[in-house]
Write a protein that holds these residues in place. Sequence first.
Motif, PDB file in Angstrom:
ATOM      1  N   LEU A  23       6.057 -10.918   2.845  1.00 49.65           N
ATOM      2  CA  LEU A  23       6.276 -11.944   3.848  1.00 49.65           C
ATOM      3  C   LEU A  23       5.584 -13.228   3.425  1.00 49.65           C
ATOM      4  CD1 LEU A  23       5.647  -9.846   7.068  1.00 49.65           C
ATOM      5  CD2 LEU A  23       7.834 -10.532   6.103  1.00 49.65           C
ATOM      6  N   PRO A  24       6.162 -14.405   3.706  1.00 44.32           N
ATOM      7  CA  PRO A  24       5.512 -15.667   3.354  1.00 44.32           C
ATOM      8  C   PRO A  24       4.189 -15.792   4.101  1.00 44.32           C
ATOM      9  CG  PRO A  24       7.760 -16.037   4.160  1.00 44.32           C
ATOM     10  CD  PRO A  24       7.445 -14.595   4.331  1.00 44.32           C
ATOM     11  N   GLY A  25       3.185 -16.172   3.399  1.00 42.14           N
ATOM     12  CA  GLY A  25       1.880 -16.390   3.997  1.00 42.14           C
ATOM     13  C   GLY A  25       1.097 -15.108   4.228  1.00 42.14           C
ATOM     14  N   GLN A  26       1.635 -13.963   3.847  1.00 38.09           N
ATOM     15  CA  GLN A  26       0.936 -12.693   4.054  1.00 38.09           C
ATOM     16  C   GLN A  26      -0.138 -12.556   3.002  1.00 38.09           C
ATOM     17  OE1 GLN A  26       3.417  -9.290   3.627  1.00 38.09           O
ATOM     18  NE2 GLN A  26       2.059  -7.953   4.762  1.00 38.09           N
ATOM     19  N   ALA A  27      -1.306 -12.140   3.417  1.00 40.20           N
ATOM     20  CA  ALA A  27      -2.409 -11.984   2.480  1.00 40.20           C
ATOM     21  C   ALA A  27      -2.097 -10.831   1.533  1.00 40.20           C
ATOM     22  CB  ALA A  27      -3.699 -11.713   3.234  1.00 40.20           C
ATOM     23  N   SER A  28      -2.452 -11.021   0.279  1.00 41.53           N
ATOM     24  CA  SER A  28      -2.143  -9.988  -0.715  1.00 41.53           C
ATOM     25  C   SER A  28      -2.984  -8.741  -0.496  1.00 41.53           C
ATOM     26  CB  SER A  28      -2.362 -10.536  -2.128  1.00 41.53           C
ATOM     27  OG  SER A  28      -3.715 -10.883  -2.292  1.00 41.53           O
ATOM     28  N   LEU A  29      -4.107  -8.834   0.226  1.00 41.24           N
ATOM     29  CA  LEU A  29      -4.943  -7.671   0.480  1.00 41.24           C
ATOM     30  C   LEU A  29      -4.252  -6.651   1.377  1.00 41.24           C
ATOM     31  CD1 LEU A  29      -8.410  -9.341   1.088  1.00 41.24           C
ATOM     32  CD2 LEU A  29      -7.621  -8.138  -0.955  1.00 41.24           C
ATOM     33  N   LEU A  30      -3.322  -7.107   2.204  1.00 49.16           N
ATOM     34  CA  LEU A  30      -2.663  -6.196   3.137  1.00 49.16           C
ATOM     35  C   LEU A  30      -1.474  -5.480   2.522  1.00 49.16           C
ATOM     36  CD1 LEU A  30      -2.741  -8.297   6.413  1.00 49.16           C
ATOM     37  CD2 LEU A  30      -4.271  -6.465   5.709  1.00 49.16           C
ATOM     38  N   GLN A  31      -1.140  -5.813   1.294  1.00 50.24           N
ATOM     39  CA  GLN A  31       0.011  -5.172   0.673  1.00 50.24           C
ATOM     40  C   GLN A  31      -0.461  -3.987  -0.142  1.00 50.24           C
ATOM     41  OE1 GLN A  31       2.067  -8.145  -1.487  1.00 50.24           O
ATOM     42  NE2 GLN A  31       2.796  -9.190   0.352  1.00 50.24           N
ATOM     43  N   SER A  40      -8.061   0.927   0.428  1.00 52.43           N
ATOM     44  CA  SER A  40      -7.457  -0.400   0.462  1.00 52.43           C
ATOM     45  C   SER A  40      -7.100  -0.752   1.900  1.00 52.43           C
ATOM     46  CB  SER A  40      -6.211  -0.442  -0.423  1.00 52.43           C
ATOM     47  OG  SER A  40      -5.170   0.306   0.172  1.00 52.43           O
ATOM     48  N   PRO A  41      -7.152  -2.027   2.251  1.00 54.60           N
ATOM     49  CA  PRO A  41      -6.897  -2.441   3.632  1.00 54.60           C
ATOM     50  C   PRO A  41      -5.522  -2.009   4.142  1.00 54.60           C
ATOM     51  CG  PRO A  41      -7.908  -4.224   2.438  1.00 54.60           C
ATOM     52  CD  PRO A  41      -7.597  -3.142   1.430  1.00 54.60           C
ATOM     53  N   SER A  42      -4.501  -2.056   3.284  1.00 52.92           N
ATOM     54  CA  SER A  42      -3.180  -1.677   3.773  1.00 52.92           C
ATOM     55  C   SER A  42      -3.152  -0.201   4.145  1.00 52.92           C
ATOM     56  CB  SER A  42      -2.109  -1.985   2.725  1.00 52.92           C
ATOM     57  OG  SER A  42      -2.298  -1.171   1.585  1.00 52.92           O
ATOM     58  N   THR A  43      -3.851   0.631   3.398  1.00 52.86           N
ATOM     59  CA  THR A  43      -3.905   2.046   3.727  1.00 52.86           C
ATOM     60  C   THR A  43      -4.693   2.243   5.010  1.00 52.86           C
ATOM     61  OG1 THR A  43      -3.818   2.563   1.386  1.00 52.86           O
ATOM     62  CG2 THR A  43      -4.482   4.317   2.844  1.00 52.86           C
ATOM     63  N   LEU A  44      -5.735   1.476   5.188  1.00 51.56           N
ATOM     64  CA  LEU A  44      -6.500   1.576   6.427  1.00 51.56           C
ATOM     65  C   LEU A  44      -5.647   1.181   7.625  1.00 51.56           C
ATOM     66  CD1 LEU A  44      -9.968   0.137   5.344  1.00 51.56           C
ATOM     67  CD2 LEU A  44      -9.347   2.519   5.760  1.00 51.56           C
ATOM     68  N   VAL A  45      -4.844   0.138   7.460  1.00 51.84           N
ATOM     69  CA  VAL A  45      -3.946  -0.279   8.536  1.00 51.84           C
ATOM     70  C   VAL A  45      -2.927   0.822   8.802  1.00 51.84           C
ATOM     71  CG1 VAL A  45      -2.142  -1.923   9.177  1.00 51.84           C
ATOM     72  CG2 VAL A  45      -4.262  -2.743   8.134  1.00 51.84           C
ATOM     73  N   ASP A  46      -2.385   1.411   7.730  1.00 54.84           N
ATOM     74  CA  ASP A  46      -1.427   2.504   7.899  1.00 54.84           C
ATOM     75  C   ASP A  46      -2.079   3.686   8.605  1.00 54.84           C
ATOM     76  OD1 ASP A  46       0.484   0.992   6.617  1.00 54.84           O
ATOM     77  OD2 ASP A  46       0.183   1.969   4.664  1.00 54.84           O
ATOM     78  N   GLU A  47      -3.310   4.013   8.227  1.00 59.53           N
ATOM     79  CA  GLU A  47      -4.019   5.112   8.870  1.00 59.53           C
ATOM     80  C   GLU A  47      -4.280   4.805  10.344  1.00 59.53           C
ATOM     81  OE1 GLU A  47      -7.536   6.282   6.798  1.00 59.53           O
ATOM     82  OE2 GLU A  47      -6.471   6.570   4.905  1.00 59.53           O
ATOM     83  N   LEU A  48      -4.642   3.564  10.621  1.00 58.25           N
ATOM     84  CA  LEU A  48      -4.882   3.165  12.002  1.00 58.25           C
ATOM     85  C   LEU A  48      -3.599   3.304  12.820  1.00 58.25           C
ATOM     86  CD1 LEU A  48      -6.694   1.959  14.207  1.00 58.25           C
ATOM     87  CD2 LEU A  48      -5.960  -0.293  13.421  1.00 58.25           C
ATOM     88  N   GLU A  49      -2.497   2.822  12.267  1.00 63.33           N
ATOM     89  CA  GLU A  49      -1.220   2.929  12.969  1.00 63.33           C
ATOM     90  C   GLU A  49      -0.841   4.386  13.196  1.00 63.33           C
ATOM     91  OE1 GLU A  49       1.509   0.712  10.604  1.00 63.33           O
ATOM     92  OE2 GLU A  49       0.939  -1.214  11.480  1.00 63.33           O
ATOM     93  N   SER A  50      -1.024   5.200  12.181  1.00 63.98           N
ATOM     94  CA  SER A  50      -0.702   6.621  12.291  1.00 63.98           C
ATOM     95  C   SER A  50      -1.570   7.300  13.339  1.00 63.98           C
ATOM     96  CB  SER A  50      -0.879   7.298  10.932  1.00 63.98           C
ATOM     97  OG  SER A  50      -0.698   8.682  11.043  1.00 63.98           O
ATOM     98  N   SER A  51      -2.856   6.998  13.320  1.00 67.76           N
ATOM     99  CA  SER A  51      -3.768   7.583  14.304  1.00 67.76           C
ATOM    100  C   SER A  51      -3.417   7.131  15.714  1.00 67.76           C
ATOM    101  CB  SER A  51      -5.210   7.211  13.993  1.00 67.76           C
ATOM    102  OG  SER A  51      -5.594   7.749  12.754  1.00 67.76           O
TER     103      SER A  51
END
Length: 123
Positions: A23-31, A40-51
Motif C-alpha cells: 500500500l502507498p505510504g505503508q511502513a516497510s516494517l509492517l510487511q 517481526s511486527p507483521s507477524t505480531l500484528v497477525d498473531e494479535l488479529e488471530s488471537s
Amino acid sequence: MAAQLGGMFSGQPPGPPPPPPGLPGQASLLQAAPGAPRSSPSTLVDELESSFEKFLDIDVSELRNELQRKDALVQKHVTKLRHWQQVLEDISAQRKKPADVPQGSLAYLEQASANIPAPMKQT
C-alpha cells in the motif's frame, strides 16, 4: 551507467532502495517477508488479529450458550405459568357453575327436598 555509479564516486551514500510492493505510504516494517522471524511486527500484528478472532469466537460462543440457557429457563417458567393459569381457570369455573347434582334418583330427591322451604305455621 554513469547515473548508476554516480552515488559511489561522489562520496554520497546511494539513494534509498525502492519501497517494497504494498500500500502507498505503508511502513516497510509492517510487511511480512517470507521466512521472517516470528518477532517481526507483521507477524505480531497477525498473531494479535488471530488471537482477537479466537477471543471473539469464544466470547460469541459463551453468549450463545447463555442465551440458550435463558431461553430454556423462560420456557420452563412459561410452562409453569400455563399450568397455574389452568388451575385458576378451573377454580373459577367451579365457583360459577351450580353444585353438581349427585347421581341416582334418591340422591336427587334428597337434594331437591332440602331446597323446599318448610311450611309456615299459621297462628
